[in-house]
Write a protein that holds these residues in place. Structure first.
Motif, PDB file in Angstrom:
ATOM      1  N   LEU A 153       6.188  36.798  27.812  1.00 38.92           N
ATOM      2  CA  LEU A 153       7.042  36.883  26.509  1.00 38.92           C
ATOM      3  C   LEU A 153       8.388  37.318  26.523  1.00 38.92           C
ATOM      4  O   LEU A 153       9.245  36.730  25.974  1.00 38.92           O
ATOM      5  N   HIS A 154       8.493  38.585  27.284  1.00 39.69           N
ATOM      6  CA  HIS A 154       9.997  39.188  27.548  1.00 39.69           C
ATOM      7  C   HIS A 154      10.618  38.188  28.129  1.00 39.69           C
ATOM      8  O   HIS A 154      12.209  37.870  27.887  1.00 39.69           O
ATOM      9  N   GLY A 155      10.360  37.535  29.173  1.00 41.22           N
ATOM     10  CA  GLY A 155      11.302  36.447  30.123  1.00 41.22           C
ATOM     11  C   GLY A 155      11.376  35.573  29.162  1.00 41.22           C
ATOM     12  O   GLY A 155      12.822  35.199  29.139  1.00 41.22           O
ATOM     13  N   PHE A 156      10.862  35.076  28.160  1.00 38.90           N
ATOM     14  CA  PHE A 156      11.055  33.932  27.439  1.00 38.90           C
ATOM     15  C   PHE A 156      12.305  34.085  26.500  1.00 38.90           C
ATOM     16  O   PHE A 156      13.194  33.698  26.268  1.00 38.90           O
ATOM     17  N   VAL A 157      12.064  35.370  25.700  1.00 37.39           N
ATOM     18  CA  VAL A 157      12.863  35.628  24.738  1.00 37.39           C
ATOM     19  C   VAL A 157      14.303  36.254  25.300  1.00 37.39           C
ATOM     20  O   VAL A 157      15.147  36.083  24.617  1.00 37.39           O
ATOM     21  N   ALA A 158      14.236  36.788  26.465  1.00 32.40           N
ATOM     22  CA  ALA A 158      15.355  37.196  27.352  1.00 32.40           C
ATOM     23  C   ALA A 158      16.243  36.133  27.542  1.00 32.40           C
ATOM     24  O   ALA A 158      17.414  36.063  27.440  1.00 32.40           O
ATOM     25  N   LEU A 159      15.574  35.059  28.338  1.00 28.86           N
ATOM     26  CA  LEU A 159      16.195  33.905  28.612  1.00 28.86           C
ATOM     27  C   LEU A 159      16.880  33.006  27.589  1.00 28.86           C
ATOM     28  O   LEU A 159      17.890  32.678  27.525  1.00 28.86           O
ATOM     29  N   GLU A 160      16.025  32.985  26.217  1.00 27.15           N
ATOM     30  CA  GLU A 160      16.538  32.356  25.263  1.00 27.15           C
ATOM     31  C   GLU A 160      17.623  33.242  24.349  1.00 27.15           C
ATOM     32  O   GLU A 160      18.618  32.538  24.075  1.00 27.15           O
ATOM     33  N   ALA A 161      17.716  34.353  24.483  1.00 23.20           N
ATOM     34  CA  ALA A 161      18.768  35.107  24.032  1.00 23.20           C
ATOM     35  C   ALA A 161      19.927  35.271  24.777  1.00 23.20           C
ATOM     36  O   ALA A 161      21.030  35.201  24.119  1.00 23.20           O
ATOM     37  N   ALA A 162      19.886  35.067  25.967  1.00 18.11           N
ATOM     38  CA  ALA A 162      20.994  34.807  26.900  1.00 18.11           C
ATOM     39  C   ALA A 162      21.635  33.283  27.206  1.00 18.11           C
ATOM     40  O   ALA A 162      22.533  33.149  27.795  1.00 18.11           O
ATOM     41  N   GLY A 163      21.046  32.461  26.293  1.00 14.88           N
ATOM     42  CA  GLY A 163      21.292  30.926  26.454  1.00 14.88           C
ATOM     43  C   GLY A 163      20.787  30.251  27.789  1.00 14.88           C
ATOM     44  O   GLY A 163      21.435  29.469  27.956  1.00 14.88           O
ATOM     45  N   GLY A 164      19.763  30.815  28.407  1.00 16.23           N
ATOM     46  CA  GLY A 164      19.516  30.652  29.667  1.00 16.23           C
ATOM     47  C   GLY A 164      18.617  29.084  29.457  1.00 16.23           C
ATOM     48  O   GLY A 164      18.285  28.672  30.643  1.00 16.23           O
ATOM     49  N   PHE A 165      18.450  28.464  28.377  1.00 11.06           N
ATOM     50  CA  PHE A 165      17.593  27.280  28.471  1.00 11.06           C
ATOM     51  C   PHE A 165      18.484  26.297  27.792  1.00 11.06           C
ATOM     52  O   PHE A 165      18.646  25.934  26.694  1.00 11.06           O
ATOM     53  N   GLY A 166      19.305  25.602  28.822  1.00 11.75           N
ATOM     54  CA  GLY A 166      20.410  24.723  28.657  1.00 11.75           C
ATOM     55  C   GLY A 166      20.118  23.382  28.226  1.00 11.75           C
ATOM     56  O   GLY A 166      20.545  22.517  27.765  1.00 11.75           O
ATOM     57  N   LEU A 167      18.859  22.924  28.800  1.00 14.83           N
ATOM     58  CA  LEU A 167      18.305  21.689  28.734  1.00 14.83           C
ATOM     59  C   LEU A 167      18.099  21.456  27.256  1.00 14.83           C
ATOM     60  O   LEU A 167      17.459  22.125  26.362  1.00 14.83           O
ATOM     61  N   PRO A 168      18.241  20.220  26.584  1.00 13.98           N
ATOM     62  CA  PRO A 168      17.830  19.636  25.290  1.00 13.98           C
ATOM     63  C   PRO A 168      16.398  19.540  24.895  1.00 13.98           C
ATOM     64  O   PRO A 168      16.263  18.840  23.953  1.00 13.98           O
ATOM     65  N   THR A 169      15.474  20.222  25.407  1.00 13.35           N
ATOM     66  CA  THR A 169      14.359  20.277  25.137  1.00 13.35           C
ATOM     67  C   THR A 169      14.037  21.273  23.948  1.00 13.35           C
ATOM     68  O   THR A 169      14.467  22.322  24.142  1.00 13.35           O
ATOM     69  N   ASP A 170      12.946  20.927  23.163  1.00 11.16           N
ATOM     70  CA  ASP A 170      12.682  21.843  21.928  1.00 11.16           C
ATOM     71  C   ASP A 170      12.187  23.258  22.525  1.00 11.16           C
ATOM     72  O   ASP A 170      11.261  22.996  23.139  1.00 11.16           O
ATOM     73  N   LEU A 171      12.980  24.383  22.193  1.00  8.68           N
ATOM     74  CA  LEU A 171      12.344  25.641  22.645  1.00  8.68           C
ATOM     75  C   LEU A 171      11.077  26.085  22.049  1.00  8.68           C
ATOM     76  O   LEU A 171      10.295  26.605  22.715  1.00  8.68           O
ATOM     77  N   ASP A 172      10.981  25.775  20.779  1.00  6.88           N
ATOM     78  CA  ASP A 172       9.765  25.983  19.949  1.00  6.88           C
ATOM     79  C   ASP A 172       8.519  25.575  20.716  1.00  6.88           C
ATOM     80  O   ASP A 172       7.540  26.222  20.968  1.00  6.88           O
ATOM     81  N   ALA A 173       8.682  24.040  21.184  1.00 10.87           N
ATOM     82  CA  ALA A 173       7.499  23.443  21.838  1.00 10.87           C
ATOM     83  C   ALA A 173       7.385  24.263  23.365  1.00 10.87           C
ATOM     84  O   ALA A 173       6.071  24.156  23.538  1.00 10.87           O
ATOM     85  N   SER A 174       8.384  24.570  23.890  1.00 12.18           N
ATOM     86  CA  SER A 174       8.278  25.325  25.217  1.00 12.18           C
ATOM     87  C   SER A 174       7.390  26.454  24.834  1.00 12.18           C
ATOM     88  O   SER A 174       6.680  27.004  25.724  1.00 12.18           O
TER      89      SER A 174
END
Length: 189
Positions: A150-171
């Motif tokens: 959970l921390h890994g996901f929210v930390a990457l999300e907060a840092a803009g680390g998920f640059g691909l245009p796929t839905d983050l909620d689905a991920s």
């Protein structure tokens, strides 16, 4: 003599607002004092310097996160409980980024209040995992794995680390599903 109306809670409130708006690095005694309209030395009547202020913020934030997790998990079990706490965890990290950042570090040795707050948070996660027959070290490993994911996901999300245009909620949903499936496999159910 402490300034009338100024107390520990107001000092921590100000630090919390700064941390959420601008990050933990922005939380300085000078900045908090300026927000409160006092001089920095006045804060020492309420907190033990910057380290003490961050510790107060951490204890408060851990308690807030615990309350959010507990509220989400009430009346749920198994996959549903895990999903509920995962979503509450992510929501807290989004709503309170500075506060969330203070929840990550372990309490200082001998800090019974901070340790108790942390233990309560872990107890909520353990209770949410009661749908799986985990005991002893298996329970600890499960909690660590869930917190890490959970921390890994929210930390990457907060840092803009998920640059691909796929839905983050689905991920995120898939991550939670994988965690639940992993627990089922681990316990053989």
């Amino acid at each position: 003599m402490p300034r009338q109306g100024l107390d520990r809670a107001r000092v921590v409130d100000a630090a919390s607002a700064i941390a959420d708006a601008d990050g933990l690095a922005a939380v300085t005694l000078a900045r908090v004092a300026a927000e409160l309209g006092v001089r920095s030395p006045s804060l020492y009547n309420h907190v033990d310097g910057r380290d003490g202020l961050l510790r107060e913020l951490a204890v408060r934030s851990v308690r807030e996160l615990t309350a959010a997790l507990r509220e989400a998990a009430v009346g749920r079990a198994g996959d549903d409980a895990l999903a509920a706490i995962a979503h509450a965890y992510r929501a807290y990290a989004h709503a309170r980024p500075g506060g969330y950042a203070t929840t990550l570090a372990a309490p200082a040795p001998g800090d019974a209040e901070h340790a108790a707050a942390g233990a309560e948070a872990i107890a909520v996660i353990v209770a949410a995992l009661r749908g799986w027959p985990l005991e002893g070290e298996e329970e600890i490993h499960a909690v660590r794995g869930i917190r890490s994911a959970l921390h890994g996901f929210v930390a990457l999300e907060a840092a803009g680390g998920f640059g691909l245009p796929t839905d983050l909620d689905a991920s995120f949903e898939r991550l939670v599903d994988v965690l639940a499936a992993g627990l089922r496999v681990r316990v053989g159910s």
